[in-house]
Scaffold this motif. Structure first.
Motif, PDB file in Angstrom:
ATOM      1  N   LEU A  95     -23.218  -6.894   5.449  1.00 48.98           N
ATOM      2  CA  LEU A  95     -21.820  -6.482   5.560  1.00 48.98           C
ATOM      3  C   LEU A  95     -21.576  -5.985   6.982  1.00 48.98           C
ATOM      4  O   LEU A  95     -22.108  -4.951   7.393  1.00 48.98           O
ATOM      5  CB  LEU A  95     -21.483  -5.383   4.553  1.00 48.98           C
ATOM      6  N   ASP A  96     -20.765  -6.735   7.716  1.00 48.39           N
ATOM      7  CA  ASP A  96     -20.448  -6.393   9.097  1.00 48.39           C
ATOM      8  C   ASP A  96     -19.258  -5.438   9.100  1.00 48.39           C
ATOM      9  O   ASP A  96     -18.157  -5.791   8.632  1.00 48.39           O
ATOM     10  CB  ASP A  96     -20.124  -7.664   9.886  1.00 48.39           C
ATOM     11  N   LEU A  97     -19.454  -4.247   9.630  1.00 50.78           N
ATOM     12  CA  LEU A  97     -18.383  -3.252   9.634  1.00 50.78           C
ATOM     13  C   LEU A  97     -17.256  -3.616  10.592  1.00 50.78           C
ATOM     14  O   LEU A  97     -16.135  -3.114  10.429  1.00 50.78           O
ATOM     15  CB  LEU A  97     -18.956  -1.873   9.985  1.00 50.78           C
ATOM     16  N   ARG A  98     -17.498  -4.449  11.567  1.00 51.83           N
ATOM     17  CA  ARG A  98     -16.407  -4.910  12.432  1.00 51.83           C
ATOM     18  C   ARG A  98     -15.422  -5.790  11.660  1.00 51.83           C
ATOM     19  O   ARG A  98     -14.213  -5.726  11.882  1.00 51.83           O
ATOM     20  CB  ARG A  98     -16.972  -5.673  13.624  1.00 51.83           C
ATOM     21  N   ALA A  99     -15.963  -6.602  10.737  1.00 54.66           N
ATOM     22  CA  ALA A  99     -15.077  -7.406   9.887  1.00 54.66           C
ATOM     23  C   ALA A  99     -14.272  -6.511   8.954  1.00 54.66           C
ATOM     24  O   ALA A  99     -13.088  -6.781   8.674  1.00 54.66           O
ATOM     25  CB  ALA A  99     -15.900  -8.408   9.087  1.00 54.66           C
ATOM     26  N   VAL A 100     -14.889  -5.438   8.459  1.00 53.81           N
ATOM     27  CA  VAL A 100     -14.175  -4.483   7.607  1.00 53.81           C
ATOM     28  C   VAL A 100     -13.028  -3.840   8.386  1.00 53.81           C
ATOM     29  O   VAL A 100     -11.904  -3.721   7.888  1.00 53.81           O
ATOM     30  CB  VAL A 100     -15.152  -3.426   7.065  1.00 53.81           C
ATOM     31  N   ALA A 101     -13.299  -3.427   9.627  1.00 55.69           N
ATOM     32  CA  ALA A 101     -12.240  -2.831  10.452  1.00 55.69           C
ATOM     33  C   ALA A 101     -11.137  -3.837  10.769  1.00 55.69           C
ATOM     34  O   ALA A 101      -9.954  -3.478  10.849  1.00 55.69           O
ATOM     35  CB  ALA A 101     -12.849  -2.293  11.741  1.00 55.69           C
ATOM     36  N   SER A 102     -11.510  -5.116  10.939  1.00 50.59           N
ATOM     37  CA  SER A 102     -10.530  -6.143  11.269  1.00 50.59           C
ATOM     38  C   SER A 102      -9.553  -6.372  10.114  1.00 50.59           C
ATOM     39  O   SER A 102      -8.325  -6.395  10.314  1.00 50.59           O
ATOM     40  CB  SER A 102     -11.234  -7.456  11.629  1.00 50.59           C
ATOM     41  N   ILE A 103     -10.059  -6.535   8.881  1.00 51.24           N
ATOM     42  CA  ILE A 103      -9.158  -6.787   7.747  1.00 51.24           C
ATOM     43  C   ILE A 103      -8.388  -5.519   7.360  1.00 51.24           C
ATOM     44  O   ILE A 103      -7.310  -5.604   6.767  1.00 51.24           O
ATOM     45  CB  ILE A 103      -9.926  -7.356   6.539  1.00 51.24           C
ATOM     46  N   PHE A 104      -8.928  -4.340   7.695  1.00 47.30           N
ATOM     47  CA  PHE A 104      -8.196  -3.105   7.419  1.00 47.30           C
ATOM     48  C   PHE A 104      -6.915  -3.054   8.265  1.00 47.30           C
ATOM     49  O   PHE A 104      -5.852  -2.637   7.784  1.00 47.30           O
ATOM     50  CB  PHE A 104      -9.074  -1.897   7.723  1.00 47.30           C
ATOM     51  N   GLY A 105      -6.987  -3.475   9.495  1.00 48.87           N
ATOM     52  CA  GLY A 105      -5.799  -3.495  10.350  1.00 48.87           C
ATOM     53  C   GLY A 105      -4.799  -4.556   9.974  1.00 48.87           C
ATOM     54  O   GLY A 105      -3.632  -4.496  10.387  1.00 48.87           O
ATOM     55  N   GLU A 106      -5.208  -5.566   9.198  1.00 46.44           N
ATOM     56  CA  GLU A 106      -4.312  -6.638   8.790  1.00 46.44           C
ATOM     57  C   GLU A 106      -3.727  -6.428   7.395  1.00 46.44           C
ATOM     58  O   GLU A 106      -2.901  -7.230   6.949  1.00 46.44           O
ATOM     59  CB  GLU A 106      -5.060  -7.978   8.824  1.00 46.44           C
ATOM     60  N   TYR A 119     -24.189 -16.366   6.848  1.00 46.83           N
ATOM     61  CA  TYR A 119     -23.221 -15.284   6.721  1.00 46.83           C
ATOM     62  C   TYR A 119     -22.689 -14.860   8.093  1.00 46.83           C
ATOM     63  O   TYR A 119     -21.490 -14.605   8.249  1.00 46.83           O
ATOM     64  CB  TYR A 119     -23.869 -14.088   6.022  1.00 46.83           C
ATOM     65  N   ARG A 120     -23.547 -14.788   9.079  1.00 45.14           N
ATOM     66  CA  ARG A 120     -23.098 -14.403  10.422  1.00 45.14           C
ATOM     67  C   ARG A 120     -22.127 -15.425  10.994  1.00 45.14           C
ATOM     68  O   ARG A 120     -21.124 -15.068  11.626  1.00 45.14           O
ATOM     69  CB  ARG A 120     -24.308 -14.241  11.344  1.00 45.14           C
ATOM     70  N   ASN A 121     -22.413 -16.706  10.794  1.00 44.32           N
ATOM     71  CA  ASN A 121     -21.486 -17.732  11.269  1.00 44.32           C
ATOM     72  C   ASN A 121     -20.141 -17.638  10.563  1.00 44.32           C
ATOM     73  O   ASN A 121     -19.085 -17.863  11.182  1.00 44.32           O
ATOM     74  CB  ASN A 121     -22.097 -19.120  11.058  1.00 44.32           C
ATOM     75  N   ASN A 122     -20.160 -17.297   9.266  1.00 42.25           N
ATOM     76  CA  ASN A 122     -18.923 -17.190   8.510  1.00 42.25           C
ATOM     77  C   ASN A 122     -18.135 -15.948   8.910  1.00 42.25           C
ATOM     78  O   ASN A 122     -16.904 -15.991   9.039  1.00 42.25           O
ATOM     79  CB  ASN A 122     -19.243 -17.163   7.015  1.00 42.25           C
ATOM     80  N   ILE A 123     -18.825 -14.848   9.123  1.00 45.40           N
ATOM     81  CA  ILE A 123     -18.126 -13.585   9.380  1.00 45.40           C
ATOM     82  C   ILE A 123     -17.540 -13.537  10.782  1.00 45.40           C
ATOM     83  O   ILE A 123     -16.566 -12.826  11.038  1.00 45.40           O
ATOM     84  CB  ILE A 123     -19.062 -12.394   9.126  1.00 45.40           C
ATOM     85  N   ASN A 124     -18.116 -14.279  11.715  1.00 43.43           N
ATOM     86  CA  ASN A 124     -17.566 -14.290  13.077  1.00 43.43           C
ATOM     87  C   ASN A 124     -16.163 -14.882  13.119  1.00 43.43           C
ATOM     88  O   ASN A 124     -15.358 -14.528  13.991  1.00 43.43           O
ATOM     89  CB  ASN A 124     -18.489 -15.065  14.009  1.00 43.43           C
ATOM     90  N   VAL A 125     -15.861 -15.755  12.166  1.00 43.17           N
ATOM     91  CA  VAL A 125     -14.525 -16.345  12.105  1.00 43.17           C
ATOM     92  C   VAL A 125     -13.513 -15.325  11.586  1.00 43.17           C
ATOM     93  O   VAL A 125     -12.332 -15.375  11.940  1.00 43.17           O
ATOM     94  CB  VAL A 125     -14.549 -17.604  11.215  1.00 43.17           C
ATOM     95  N   CYS A 126     -13.976 -14.391  10.753  1.00 43.48           N
ATOM     96  CA  CYS A 126     -13.072 -13.416  10.131  1.00 43.48           C
ATOM     97  C   CYS A 126     -12.757 -12.228  11.031  1.00 43.48           C
ATOM     98  O   CYS A 126     -11.876 -11.424  10.691  1.00 43.48           O
ATOM     99  CB  CYS A 126     -13.684 -12.911   8.820  1.00 43.48           C
ATOM    100  N   ILE A 127     -13.441 -12.081  12.122  1.00 42.06           N
ATOM    101  CA  ILE A 127     -13.212 -10.941  13.018  1.00 42.06           C
ATOM    102  C   ILE A 127     -12.116 -11.304  14.017  1.00 42.06           C
ATOM    103  O   ILE A 127     -12.206 -12.322  14.712  1.00 42.06           O
ATOM    104  CB  ILE A 127     -14.513 -10.555  13.746  1.00 42.06           C
TER     105      ILE A 127
END
Length: 418
Positions: free
Chosen positions: A37-48, A183-191
């Protein structure tokens, strides 16, 4: 009959689906629990997100697949629920994994606080058991999130998820955890790359830790008390230091690979150069030895014929004859050339002299013959006696008179005819 056929078809479809599902099962091989679980992705979707309910939906949406956590080991990604604790201007959003009935494990918290100047600060704090101590990301959004407007309203009620074990929303379905690299390749798109995610090692809010303690859940920690981050990674403090060490090890491995490849290339080049040099030296040495031996053999045995030139395949046979005949031949050839040139020169000079003598002799002979002819004529013809002057004069006068007479005679005759 038709009913039996339908039953058979349904059974066949069920068996094929079960086999395909069993074949496509992928087990996550985790290097560390915190990688899922990448916390940067969590912060990104929180702002959206529009509010916390929308935020929970985005966390568990199979379309995004933000999480890859499987803490209970059932080969399904755990559902993440969201609860909140509020006090005045401080909001603590807690993300928990649903592991079993009434069993939850805290994953991370989001501290949202507004100061007296209405400036909002957001910090995403990882759980100490999973991420290590003080693993905190502080996002800086390029656009102010809409979710801020939902926090500070009159009669605000803290959000508390109603979903629990085996009771999930309709949009959610469990999916298999992926390997870490996928997972890392997938999560980089979501940030969202337009935002900045700054790493810090301290919490800005003094009230957030106190509010968190009142709602804390640690079901996974109780099941595995000896599996904390500090025990899994004793040489680093938290996940950030682990990432830094990984990057350093990758760089060192890359440099070692480049260095080894360059050394291999250089060693191959050096070895090939040495082999070529050695082969050239050996060939030159053998050629020099064969030449010396052949010269010695020819000097000691001058009667040997030069037929060995016709056999170049043999190495031991002399390839060249002795040098002395060559020098003598060259000297004889030079002497012959010199002699021939001298002879040609003498012949040319003699020829010119003969030609000159031949040219002069006929002129002499012609003059001599002319003179002899004149002398002969003079001898054969007697000279007439010379007359005296009176006689000559009388003869001339007689000749003149005779001419005048001949000139007057036709005129006479003409007178007689007329």
């Amino acid at each position: 009959m038709k009913t039996n056929l339908l039953l058979i078809v349904m059974l066949a479809l069920g068996l094929s689906t079960f086999q395909a599902k069993a074949q496509t099962t992928v087990y996550a091989k985790n290097s560390d629990i915190s990688d899922n679980l990448d916390l940067r992705a969590v912060a990104s979707i929180f702002g959206e997100s529009a509010n916390l309910q929308d935020f929970e939906r985005r966390l568990n949406d199979p379309k995004y697949q933000i999480s890859n956590l499987d803490l209970n080991g059932d080969n399904d990604v755990d559902y993440l629920r969201v609860i909140e604790s509020v006090e005045n201007r401080t909001h603590v959003v807690i993300i928990q994994a649903v592991l079993d009935r009434d069993v939850y494990q805290d994953i991370a918290t989001i501290d949202v606080e507004r100061d007296n100047y209405n400036k909002v600060s957001v910090q995403v704090v990882g759980n100490t058991y999973l991420y290590g101590a003080n693993y905190i990301y502080e996002p800086v959004y390029h656009v102010a999130p809409v979710i801020y407007t939902s926090f500070w309203v009159t009669n605000y009620r803290p959000y508390y998820s109603s979903w629990t074990w085996n009771y999930y929303p309709t949009y959610y379905y469990a999916w298999r955890p992926y390997p870490i690299y996928r997972y890392r390749n997938n999560i980089n798109v979501c940030i969202n790359v337009n935002n900045n995610y700054n790493y810090v090692n301290y919490r800005r809010s003094s009230r957030a830790p106190i509010l968190y303690e009142s709602r804390r859940s640690y079901g996974y920690e109780k099941m595995r008390p000896n599996n904390s981050f500090s025990q899994r990674n004793s040489s680093v403090k938290n996940r950030y230091e682990l990432d830094q060490r990984r990057v350093a090890s990758r760089e060192s491995n890359r440099n070692n690979n480049v260095y080894n490849s360059s050394n291999r290339g250089n060693s191959n080049r050096v070895s090939s150069t040495e082999n070529r040099t050695t082969a050239n030296r050996t060939t030159n040495r053998n050629y020099a030895e064969n030449r010396t031996n052949s010269n010695r053999t020819n000097r000691s045995n001058p009667g040997i014929s030069n037929s060995n030139r016709e056999n170049p395949v043999r190495v031991n046979t002399p390839a060249k004859t002795e040098t002395s005949p060559r020098t003598e031949t060259r000297r004889n050839y030079n002497e012959n050339n010199m002699g021939s040139s001298r002879g040609n020169t003498e012949n040319r000079n003699n020829t010119q002299r003969v030609a000159q003598t031949q040219r002069t002799e006929p002129a002499r002979n012609y003059q001599e013959n002319r003179r002899s002819t004149e002398s002969r004529n003079n001898v054969s013809r007697p000279q007439a006696p010379q007359r005296s002057e009176p006689q000559q004069r009388s003869a001339q006068e007689s000749r003149g008179n005779q001419g005048s007479r001949e000139a007057s005679s036709p005129s006479r005759g003409g007178g007689r005819r007329g």
